[in-house]
Structure formats: structure tokens, C-alpha cells
Design an enzyme around this catalytic site. Structure first.
Site: not given
Ligand SMILES: NC(=O)c1ccc[n+]([C@@H]2O[C@H](COP(=O)([O-])OP(=O)(O)OC[C@H]3O[C@@H](n4cnc5c(N)ncnc54)[C@H](O)[C@@H]3O)[C@@H](O)[C@H]2O)c1
Length: 266
Positions: A148, A161
Site C-alpha cells: 500500500s 496497518y
């Protein structure tokens, strides 16, 4: 001395995974489903791993409609031994499964932090560990880790995350160094916000964390740093994954293919 070409013939660049097996985790979700369908369309037999049995069935049906082969494999990736076993014998591994919780660190439940790291970092390690012996044995393998922008940049309230994705970047680079002598590449793809359930679900959380109404979250939080003011589609991410598995990408390893609409250009 003429150095021999290491590339396929010029123009032979389309992806043909006929005879190959590909394992995609999180295949019932937005990006995983698109990756599974893209690899199946290229001829791979896809082992689709997810804990969501219904989503996997729907994926298998969609693949049949395209004339592709997707075998559903219902598995919770927190079962790390089972994850490692599931990866044995695969030629292409796409580590994609992910979860998100948006909370300030002082309110972030430690058990959720642990689960996020287990699913998004430790399970990929175990899947890679399970996949490498077969890849090394045949001198060819492709590992693509769906990271990401948050593998490269942090955002507030996403401690687990961001930590997991930064860790995944390191795991991917180490795999690239060890795999290169065996014909195995390992790379990350790094999308900005993708139009998937994972993003749709976090809009309410983001609204609460930023004290904003939900309708302002997209433009003022999610797309604030993106020069291209739209969400990226799962199929666009799947195309990047396909490129990394293709005949023109054997020199691409240990790197991160960023698809972020200009976010990290700031
Ligand atoms: N959506 C985005 O904007 C975005 C952006 C950048 C990166 N990513 C990454 O892309 C990947 C896929 O995300 P998505 O947006 O498609 O999400 P999604 O929620 O649509 O899909 C995630 C899938 O992972 C599965 N999963 C979660 N925990 C699991 C577990 N313990 N065992 C087995 N399966 C499990 C879920 O069932 C789901 O099908 C994630 O790694 C995510 O971090 C997403």
C-alpha cells in the site's frame, strides 16, 4: 564476446501462465478477486484462499464464466501452519489478504494489533516459506505482495496497518535477495485508495476519528494527498500484479510498484 539475451523474443510480452499454479490470499475481497480473475484469464490454475466461503464460491463462478480455473480454499490465515502448507507447490504467490482498524494508538486494542500483524505480515512470511522450495526446485517463481502507499508513508490512526505494510516491504526485499539466484522475483504493489469493501467500511471509522461527516471523508481525508482525485479500481491493481508475473519483468525484483495517483510525489 556477445552476451546472450535473457529475454523472450521481442514482442512476446503478453502474460501466459498456462501450466502454472497461482495462490492468491484474500481472494474473496475486492483486489484479491480481481487478481485471481486476471491470473486465471492468463491461464493459471488459481488457488483462491480466504476465510469467506461465500465470496470464494462467487469468485469460482465468475472464473468459470470466463473459462478460467479457480479452486476455492477456505482458510483463516491466522492458522499459520495451515497457511504455510497451503502454499506448497505454487508457482505464483500473491499475498493480498488484509484488514484495517482506524483508532488512535492509545485506544488501539492490543489483540487487534496482534491479529493485523499476524494476517498481514506473519502469514505472508509463512506462505513464502511454504512456496519457495517448489519455486527454487524449478528455478522460477513470482511473489507479489499487495502492500500500500502505507508501506511507504504513514497516516495517523493506522498504527497496526502501517507497521504491517512497512514490515511487508522489508520481507519482500529480503525474499528478492534470497530468491534471485533461484529465478524467483519478489515485489510489492502499492496502491492508493482502491474502490473495495475495505475502503467503504473505513469511511465511518475515519469520519469518527477526524470528526468529519462521512460525505467529506473521501475528498478531505482519503483523497487529500492524491493528485488524481478518484479511487483506483481493483482491476488496475490486478494489471500491475500481472505485469510483475509476466515475461518482461524478470529483472524487476526487490522493488515497489506504486499506483497512488501522485500521492507520494509530494
Ligand atoms: N482498498 C484499498 O484502498 C487498499 C489500498 C492499498 C492496499 N490495499 C491492500 O489490498 C489488500 C486487499 O484489500 P481489499 O481492499 O481488497 O480488501 P477487502 O476487505 O475487499 O478484502 C480483503 C480480503 O481478505 C480476507 N481476509 C481478511 N482476514 C483474513 C484471514 N484472517 N484469513 C483469510 N482471509 C482473510 C477477507 O475475507 C477479504 O476477502 C489488503 O492487503 C489491503 O491492505 C487496499
Amino acid at each position: 564476446m556477445t552476451v546472450p539475451r535473457a529475454l523472450p523474443a521481442p514482442h512476446a510480452s503478453s502474460l501466459d501462465l498456462g501450466g502454472r499454479t497461482a495462490l492468491v490470499t484474500g481472494a474473496a475481497g475486492g483486489i484479491g478477486r480481481a487478481c485471481a480473475l486476471r491470473l486465471a484469464a492468463a491461464g493459471a490454475k488459481v488457488r483462491a484462499v480466504d476465510r469467506d466461503a461465500t465470496g470464494l464460491e462467487s469468485l469460482a463462478e465468475a472464473a468459470r464464466d470466463l473459462g478460467g480455473t479457480v479452486e476455492p480454499h477456505v482458510l483463516d490465515l491466522t492458522d499459520l501452519d495451515a497457511a504455510e502448507l497451503a502454499a506448497a507447490g505454487t508457482d505464483v504467490l500473491v499475498n493480498n489478504a488484509g484488514i484495517q482498524l482506524v483508532r488512535p494508538i492509545e485506544e488501539f486494542p492490543p489483540d487487534v494489533f496482534h491479529t493485523v500483524l499476524t494476517v498481514m505480515l506473519e502469514a505472508p512470511f509463512r506462505l513464502i516459506r511454504g512456496a519457495l522450495p517448489h519455486m527454487y526446485g524449478q528455478g522460477w517463481g513470482r511473489i507479489v505482495n499487495v502492500s500500500s502507499v502505507h508501506g511507504l508513508r504513514a497516516s495517523a490512526y493506522k498504527s497496526a496497518y502501517v507497521a504491517a505494510k512497512h514490515g511487508l516491504e522489508g520481507l519482500s526485499k529480503t525474499t528478492a535477495l534470497e530468491g534471485a539466484p533461484h529465478g524467483v522475483t519478489s515485489n510489492c504493489v502499492n496502491p492508493g485508495y482502491v474502490r473495495t469493501p475495505l475502503v467503504e467500511k473505513q469511511i465511518a471509522d475515519q469520519a469518527r476519528a477526524h470528526s468529519l461527516p462521512e460525505e467529506r471523508v473521501l475528498s478531505e481525508v482519503l483523497l487529500q494527498d492524491s493528485a488524481v482525485k478518484r479511487l483506483i479500481e481493483p482491476e488496475e491493481v490486478a494489471e500491475a500484479v500481472a505485469y510483475l508475473c509476466g515475461p518482461r519483468a524478470s529483472f524487476v525484483t526487490g522493488t515497489s510498484l506504486v499506483l497512488d495517483g501522485g500521492w507520494t510525489a509530494h
